[in-house]
Design an enzyme around this catalytic site. Structure first.
Site, short mmCIF file in Angstrom:
data_model
loop_
_atom_site.label_atom_id
_atom_site.label_comp_id
_atom_site.label_asym_id
_atom_site.label_seq_id
_atom_site.Cartn_x
_atom_site.Cartn_y
_atom_site.Cartn_z
N ASP A 193 -3.36 7.94 8.34
CA ASP A 193 -4.38 7.13 9.01
C ASP A 193 -3.84 6.22 10.10
O ASP A 193 -4.49 5.27 10.51
CB ASP A 193 -5.15 6.30 7.97
CG ASP A 193 -4.22 5.40 7.15
OD1 ASP A 193 -3.02 5.30 7.51
OD2 ASP A 193 -4.68 4.80 6.17
N SER A 238 0.80 -1.22 0.00
CA SER A 238 0.00 0.00 0.00
C SER A 238 0.83 1.27 0.00
O SER A 238 0.32 2.34 -0.33
CB SER A 238 -0.94 0.02 1.21
OG SER A 238 -0.21 -0.12 2.42
N HIS A 251 -0.29 4.75 7.20
CA HIS A 251 0.25 5.32 5.96
C HIS A 251 0.60 6.79 6.15
O HIS A 251 0.16 7.42 7.11
CB HIS A 251 -0.77 5.15 4.83
CG HIS A 251 -1.21 3.74 4.64
ND1 HIS A 251 -2.41 3.26 5.13
CD2 HIS A 251 -0.60 2.69 4.03
CE1 HIS A 251 -2.53 1.98 4.83
NE2 HIS A 251 -1.45 1.61 4.16
#
Length: 397
Positions: A361, A51, A364
């Protein structure tokens, strides 16, 4: 910037001195310096990862990303785990290339300048988890397989007859060997290792992860890849959700040596460091094995740790703070989600100014943090050998 001289180059220098004298040697050195400083002029990027560099794979495969994700730059969900652009986006911009389309995203994509195979939650090793348990079907092995298919199919359909139309959307066959192959994966593997502490030998697990990573790099080499830009894993013990303040189940703040001077979890970071050391050792072995390839090892851990250590000086708030999400009293409601807690519906929005936060968050990074990090790695300051990314095709071994 220091440049490593090959054994052959050293012999040539010595012979030049005896045969031609100092003037000819100065000329030779000038030619070598000019050659080593030439930019690589990459036209194509192929990226693999999780991610931290996923530009839309998981969003296309499962639930589409929605606001507040993407709010800062795209003003809509753009398939990225951030409020805006990722490090790979800034790398592409630095090389003068457009942002990479996710390989499995079929809408509005172009692959003329490469493709992104990275997918959120991905790992190097196969995991016994599905998407809903925090896993990903797109392991590094699968991503490499997707690339091999991509290269094979574009090569099959790319002909002189359709070059003018087909070439607008896909790389030319000769672009694959001239491309830069970037990697940012391993963070989720280390999270899995941490979850198995006390049950399995973490040293063996890490060695197996690095060995499998090496095999995937070798696969790419045998399919024509020559330039590799490899990020190690970051200081996951510094991520807000790893810290006791947001992790009630692991609240060991008062245990001596549990946290370092910056509030990061030592054990977690030590495991990341072990992975990074073994990864670097493996990259060195691959250089010795593939003499016509360039393998650049990028110390993302140090770059990111520097940001956590100097957050205030760099214009960011306390690095333990989270821009988007609710993480209080042992409850976790992640950005973009909602949950009822004690009879109250919690729908966390984003902070007023994401550019002041390192963490988007809890796991990240914000666009501002990604840009800060990217600016520090593209010039080669954290690379081994110390080449800027624009010159990373230079072979220095």
């Amino acid at each position: 910037m220091k440049k490593s001289l090959t054994y052959f180059t050293a012999i040539v220098l010595l012979l030049s001195w005896f045969l031609f004298g100092s003037k000819k040697l100065s000329w030779f050195l000038k030619i070598q310096a000019e050659k080593s400083s030439e930019p690589c002029e990459f036209q194509t990027i192929f990226n693999f990862g999780d991610s931290n560099s996923d530009t839309g794979s998981m969003s296309a495969a499962f639930y589409p990303a929605s606001l507040p994700y993407g709010e800062t730059f795209f003003h809509e969900g753009a398939g990225r785990s951030s409020d805006g652009r990722l490090i790979i986006d800034f790398i592409a911009k630095h090389l003068g290339l457009p942002m990479l389309s996710a390989y499995i995203n079929s809408i509005g994509t172009t692959y003329r300048h490469g493709a992104n195979f990275a997918a959120g939650s991905s790992t190097i090793m196969r995991q016994n988890k599905n998407y809903f348990d925090g896993g990903s079907p797109f392991t590094l092995e699968i991503q490499i397989g997707q690339f091999i298919q991509f290269k094979s199919r574009t090569g099959k359909f790319f002909t002189k007859e359709n070059e003018s139309s087909f070439g607008k959307h896909f790389p030319k066959p000769e672009d694959f060997s001239k491309a830069i192959y970037t990697f940012d994966i391993g963070q989720n593997d280390m999270t899995d290792v941490i979850s198995k502490m006390g049950k399995e030998d973490s040293h063996v697990l890490i060695s197996n992860i690095v060995e499998l990573f090496s095999k995937q790099v070798q696969s790419l080499y045998f399919f024509g890849a020559k330039t590799f830009w490899i990020h190690n894993t970051g200081p996951i013990g510094c991520l807000p959700l790893a810290r006791p303040i947001h992790n009630a189940e692991n609240n060991q703040t008062k245990v001596a040596g549990y946290l370092d001077q910056n509030g990061c979890v030592n054990l977690t970071n030590d495991l990341a460091k072990e992975f990074n050391k073994k990864l670097k050792d493996e990259v060195v072995k691959l250089r010795a094995q593939f003499l016509n390839a360039s393998l650049i090892y990028v110390d993302m851990f140090s770059a990111k740790y520097e940001l956590f250590s100097n957050a205030n000086k760099s214009g960011f708030v306390d690095p333990s703070k989270i821009c988007c999400g609710y993480h209080e009293d042992g409850y976790h409601v992640f950005c973009g989600s909602k949950q009822t807690i004690n009879g109250t519906e919690i729908v966390p929005g984003s902070c007023e100014d994401p550019s002041k936060y390192i963490s988007w968050d809890g796991v990240h990074y914000t666009e501002a943090a990604n840009q800060w990090i990217a600016n520090r790695i593209v010039d080669g300051s954290f690379s081994d050998p110390p080449l800027p990314i624009s010159q990373s095709c230079q072979i220095t071994h």
